[in-house]
Design a protein around this motif. Structure first.
Motif, mmCIF file in Angstrom:
data_model
loop_
_atom_site.group_PDB
_atom_site.id
_atom_site.type_symbol
_atom_site.label_atom_id
_atom_site.label_comp_id
_atom_site.label_asym_id
_atom_site.label_seq_id
_atom_site.Cartn_x
_atom_site.Cartn_y
_atom_site.Cartn_z
ATOM 1 N N LYS A 1 0.855 -1.203 0.000
ATOM 2 C CA LYS A 1 0.000 0.000 0.000
ATOM 3 C C LYS A 1 0.884 1.244 0.000
ATOM 4 O O LYS A 1 0.966 1.960 0.988
ATOM 5 C CB LYS A 1 -0.917 -0.041 1.220
ATOM 6 N N LEU B 1 2.612 1.626 -6.436
ATOM 7 C CA LEU B 1 1.383 1.488 -7.229
ATOM 8 C C LEU B 1 1.529 2.221 -8.559
ATOM 9 O O LEU B 1 1.134 1.696 -9.612
ATOM 10 C CB LEU B 1 0.180 2.025 -6.440
ATOM 11 N N ILE C 1 -7.366 0.629 -8.875
ATOM 12 C CA ILE C 1 -6.565 0.471 -7.671
ATOM 13 C C ILE C 1 -7.523 0.240 -6.512
ATOM 14 O O ILE C 1 -8.466 1.006 -6.322
ATOM 15 C CB ILE C 1 -5.771 1.771 -7.343
ATOM 16 N N ALA D 1 -2.694 -3.769 -1.352
ATOM 17 C CA ALA D 1 -3.406 -3.042 -2.412
ATOM 18 C C ALA D 1 -3.490 -3.956 -3.619
ATOM 19 O O ALA D 1 -2.722 -4.917 -3.737
ATOM 20 C CB ALA D 1 -2.663 -1.762 -2.767
ATOM 21 N N VAL E 1 -4.053 -4.033 -7.981
ATOM 22 C CA VAL E 1 -4.091 -3.283 -9.240
ATOM 23 C C VAL E 1 -4.635 -4.223 -10.315
ATOM 24 O O VAL E 1 -4.211 -5.377 -10.398
ATOM 25 C CB VAL E 1 -2.673 -2.821 -9.648
#
Ligand code: ATP
Ligand code: MG
Length: 403
Positions: A84, A89, A150, A157, A159
């Motif tokens: 995260k 990301l 996302i 997290a 994607v």
């Protein structure tokens, strides 16, 4: 995209408290089962979604082929789990940009973890700006040609870039069990599909005129239909019940126009006994109102009179074309139109009464020993296993369809 992971979202409407845990556990189990042969799959429950993990990456097409038949899934996507962390990301998104320029794009972020320091909009702006700097592509929030999603969950997290629609509905097993009268025609498989979709475990029950006529073809077709519906949650078996002898007893005692109704009343009683034995609470048929003579309100009433369980008819308001479209999508249509009858010709009445009265039907039925016929049929009922190698019957166009 090849991926070991997929994110799975389910429709949350109506899920509360205890119900929710039950629903989630059942859905997780169904996903694991569906992936068993390429697994073991591990389903992690994140708030409001699942993260599904396989031992090794599989192509996107495999995820789609598998998960599009698991009821309870609203949508899913092969996904990349990530820390995260905004920089990571952003890097992941930049690494997965389409190789050809796209007319427009957007970033869609959502947070299940509200303690994450950035809002969804801030994440979207940050990553969107990085994509724009690198590509010059235009941002379009309403109809983007390319989207990066996302999701910020509790520990991780996610994607992903393409959402696929699931089949909706409820996971098989949350709504109890039903006995499905599965003829091998076009309609009853579709009726079974709709019950599976509403979360029922389905007990398929097929009747044929054995020992008379080409009952083996009828049985093979019913087995192939069950096999074809395995991905949706049909069990790996079905009940097959020869009723040729009881049908002959009915032919000898009942006027022709009433025979079909009496056959159906026999089927209802036998199916109830088998369903009850399996812990089921209702019967399901492929009746659609007015489609054929036995599907008038009067006929349905006369048949239902023999039942003590509710008879569910999920196709009652559908047109034949709608049913056929659905049968094609499920893949049972091609099997249902193969030649082969459930009922051999000499047992088929030349004429069928369309508006029977319950009183007359009862009176005619009293001329046969119905309870004995039911027991005779039950004694011959067999639970036949259906495996992935159960043969799909092939059509022989040169051979006239046998009676
Ligand atoms: P289907 O396409 O499902 O055969 P249908 O339009 O041909 O339906 P009918 O033959 O009148 O209609 O049958 C009505 C329902 O009765 C079927 O949908 C099925 O649920 C049940 N049924 C009829 N024959 C059989 C059978 N041989 N075995 C099991 N169920 C049957
Ligand atoms: Mg039929």
């Amino acid at each position: 995209m090849e991926s070991r992971y997929a994110v799975v979202h389910y429709a949350e409407i109506g899920l509360k408290g205890h119900n929710r845990g039950f629903f989630e556990r059942m859905l997780a189990r169904r996903i694991e089962e569906r992936l068993q042969d390429i697994g073991p799959a591990f389903v992690e429950r994140l708030p409001g979604r699942f993260l599904v993990r396989l031992p090794r990456p599989v192509p996107e097409a495999i995820w789609v082929e598998r998960l599009r038949t698991v009821f309870g899934i609203a949508y899913f996507a092969p996904a990349i789990p990530a820390p995260k962390d905004l920089t990571t990301l952003t890097e992941i998104v930049l690494r997965h940009l389409p190789s050809e320029p796209v007319p427009s794009f957007c970033i869609r972020a959502s947070r299940a973890d509200k303690s994450f320091p950035l809002t969804s909009q801030e994440i979207e702006r940050h990553i969107g700006a990085a994509v724009q700097r690198q590509t010059g592509w235009r941002v379009d929030l309403s109809e983007p040609a390319w989207v990066a999603y996302i999701e910020i969950a509790t520990n991780t997290a996610l994607v992903y870039f393409a959402r696929h629609r699931g089949p909706g509905g409820l996971p098989v097993g949350v709504s109890g069990r039903v006995g499905l009268l599965l003829s091998g025609g076009i309609d009853s498989p579709v009726a079974g599909y709709f019950m599976l979709k509403r979360g029922c475990e389905v007990i398929p029950i097929h009747f044929h005129s054995g020992p008379f006529g080409d009952w083996a073809a009828s049985e093979a077709r019913a087995m192939a239909i069950v096999r074809q519906m395995r991905p949706y949650g049909m069990p790996p078996w079905l009940y097959v019940v020869p009723i040729g002898e009881p049908q002959r007893a009915i032919v000898l005692a009942a006027p022709a126009p009433y025979r079909l109704i009496l056959y159906r009343r026999l089927m209802v009683r036998v199916a109830e006994a088998l369903t009850r034995q399996e812990g089921g609470l209702a019967l399901v048929t492929g009746d659609s109102l007015g489609q054929v003579a036995s599907q008038t309100l009067e006929s349905l009433t006369a048949i239902e009179d023999a039942a003590t369980m509710p008879i569910l008819r999920p196709l009652i308001g559908l047109d034949k074309v709608e049913i056929i479209d659905r049968a094609r999508a499920i893949g049972t249509y091609e099997l249902s139109i193969l030649p082969g009858e459930d009922c051999c010709q000499f047992l088929m009445p030349p004429r069928v009464i369309t508006r029977p009265s319950v009183e007359t039907v009862r009176e005619i039925e009293s001329r046969v020993r119905m309870e004995e016929l039911v027991q005779q049929a039950l004694a011959q009922a067999m639970r036949v296993p259906v495996s992935d190698s159960t043969p799909i019957p092939v059509m022989h166009p040169e051979r006239p369809s046998s009676a």
